[in-house]
Design an enzyme around this catalytic site. Structure first.
Site, PDB file in Angstrom:
ATOM      1  N   ASP A 231     -71.335 -10.523 -29.468  1.00 60.28           N
ATOM      2  CA  ASP A 231     -70.714 -10.880 -30.739  1.00 60.28           C
ATOM      3  C   ASP A 231     -69.225 -11.173 -30.523  1.00 60.28           C
ATOM      4  OD1 ASP A 231     -70.508 -10.812 -33.799  1.00 60.28           O
ATOM      5  OD2 ASP A 231     -69.132  -9.211 -33.233  1.00 60.28           O
ATOM      6  N   LYS A 235     -67.024 -14.819 -30.789  1.00 59.24           N
ATOM      7  CA  LYS A 235     -65.792 -14.992 -31.567  1.00 59.24           C
ATOM      8  C   LYS A 235     -64.663 -15.503 -30.679  1.00 59.24           C
ATOM      9  CE  LYS A 235     -67.196 -11.679 -35.063  1.00 59.24           C
ATOM     10  NZ  LYS A 235     -67.365 -10.249 -35.352  1.00 59.24           N
TER      11      LYS A 235
END
Ligand SMILES: NC(=O)c1ccc[n+]([C@@H]2O[C@H](COP(=O)([O-])OP(=O)(O)OC[C@H]3O[C@@H](n4cnc5c(N)ncnc54)[C@H](OP(=O)(O)O)[C@@H]3O)[C@@H](O)[C@H]2O)c1
Ligand SMILES: *[C@@H]1O[C@H](CO)[C@@H](O)[C@H](O)[C@H]1NC(C)=O
Ligand SMILES: *[C@@H]1O[C@H](CO)[C@@H](O)[C@H](O)[C@H]1NC(C)=O
Ligand SMILES: CC(=O)N[C@H]1CO[C@H](CO)[C@@H](O)[C@@H]1O
Length: 379
Positions: A231, A235
């Protein structure tokens, strides 16, 4: 036709759950006389609801029952054509598709939608952090004659002003040296608790913290999906690509073929790699508490805490995610609560003291706000 009708922005929302529902509510709460948005398409993974602009959704409660009762199946391939058709019928109209799914299938359609003149706003990180060829296709579609825009503010830090801050810095000629931050709400919660700044705080076992976080719904059902660091890597890919795309001069950052190119430290103990069951994973995690204890003790001896951070080091040309140590007086140690995100921008102008953005980086209300903020850019 009144002139204001020409400024209609038709909205299609794919994926209507907590945040999608909250977004509908926030759109409908805008003063009617000033509200340019007309919701004409809603879809879950099973069903779709199509309305004309004249009969756009206005009831923030009733739409759920209408969607459930709809006879139309959710056919992704139809959405673009439907909205583009409505745009063609009204001069000056625009349309935007909000993708509130975590689906790769939906993300794959962005280039086609944007080429049709539709804009895409989304908190879904998949398309922008996945294969470079998908991202290149999005850019090319958007640059083409009559292409729509793509809006990605809520992909990093949910509603926090991260991408926009970066865009304005770079667009006005500032030079970004380094971006570093705690980008995962889950990792934030885990390490704020596991490795607190105060020396009086309890020192729970790592496995216990993960177990509690899971019970509270802060982790994915399978905690390995958080502990793998992907994750954060996604980003960082979005930030690094944005820096490369918008910097006034060439940077040393690597061209990321996908988020898999980010140097990412996984916190999954090697023997637990690939375990299919989340329950089994949590059951076996105590066997590895000693390693995490040691890391915490080493840090504490140096007056430091552990945080799982992401770094886009523009000067060194490095993009990486992993466990780092920070002094107990550092903002990453002192100012985070719950599952907050914090992002520090070190730039030529913001130097020696960085610009810091901090706050809730997840949750329905703030994520929907990030998306609606993007929609307002289309007005
Ligand atoms: N929640 C947050 O705080 C937050 C913050 C920042 C970013 N995000 C991002 O927001 C996105 C959604 O979050 P999530 O984890 O809650 O996703 P999720 O649980 O997978 O929710 C997906 C929603 O999209 C629908 N959907 C899934 N596949 C679809 C398809 N092929 N066609 C049409 N509809 C489809 C689902 O329909 P059904 O209801 O019929 O299953 C559901 O309504 C993700 O990309 C996530 O990374 C979330
Ligand atoms: C960590 O979480 C536990 C359980 O929720 C709580 O009792 C404790 O106070 C927390 N510690 C810190 C430092 O936040
Ligand atoms: C995010 O959107 C901006 C435009 O608003 C764009 O310049 C930037 O390249 C985008 N980044 C990614 C990774 O899509
Ligand atoms: C970002 C976002 O809108 N996420 C929501 C999408 O829909 C699902 C449920 O269908 C919610 O759980 C998410 O919060």
């Amino acid at each position: 036709m009144s002139p204001s009708q020409n400024k209609d922005i038709l909205v299609g929302i794919v994926g209507v759950g907590l945040v999608g529902g909250e977004l509908v509510k926030q759109i409908l709460s805008i003063n009617k006389a000033k509200n340019p948005f007309k919701i004409v398409l809603l879809s879950s993974s099973r069903k779709a609801l199509y309305t004309s602009p004249e009969n756009a959704i206005t009831d923030s409660e009733g739409w759920k029952a209408k969607l459930d009762a709809s006879a139309e199946k959710a056919e992704l391939s139809k959405f673009g054509g439907y909205l583009a058709g409505l745009v063609a019928q009204g001069k000056g109209r625009k349309a935007v598709i909000v993708d509130n799914t975590s689906s790769e299938d939906v993300a794959r359609l962005y280039p086609e939608w944007i080429a049709q003149g539709l804009s895409v706003a989304t908190p879904n990180k998949k398309a922008f952090s996945g294969e470079k060829k998908t991202w290149d296709a999005i850019l090319a579609a958007s640059d083409s004659e009559g292409g729509g825009r793509w809006l990605n503010e809520s992909t990093v830090g949910a509603g926090l002003p991260v991408i926009n801050t970066l865009k304005e810095m770079l667009g006005s000629g500032d030079r970004v040296k380094k971006i570093e931050g705690v980008f995962s709400g889950t990792m934030s919660y885990i390490f704020n608790n596991f490795s607190a700044a105060s020396s009086d705080a309890p020192k729970p076992a790592f496995s216990e913290v993960v177990k509690v976080a899971r019970e509270k719904g802060y982790t994915e059902p399978h905690p390995a999906d958080d502990l793998n660091g992907f994750d954060v890597a996604r980003k960082l890919t979005i930030l690094a690509r944005t820096v490369s795309a918008l910097s006034h001069s060439q940077t040393k950052l690597p061209e990321l073929e996908s988020f898999l190119d980010v140097q990412t430290q996984s916190l999954i103990p090697a023997p637990l790699e690939g375990l299919a069951s989340g329950d089994e994973f949590v059951g076996k995690l105590p066997g590895f508490d000693e390693e995490f204890n040691k890391l915490r003790e080493e840090a504490a001896k140096e007056g430091q805490v552990l945080r799982f951070v992401g770094v886009v080091d523009v000067e060194a040309g490095v993009v990486k995610a992993g466990l780092e140590k920070y002094p107990v007086t550092h903002p990453f140690a002192t100012s985070l609560g719950g599952s907050d995100n914090i992002i520090m921008f070190h730039t030529e102008r913001y130097s020696p003291r960085p610009l810091i953005v901090q706050g809730a980086g997840a949750g329905a209300a703030v994520t929907a706000m990030g998306v609606l903020g993007d929609l307002l850019k289309l007005v």
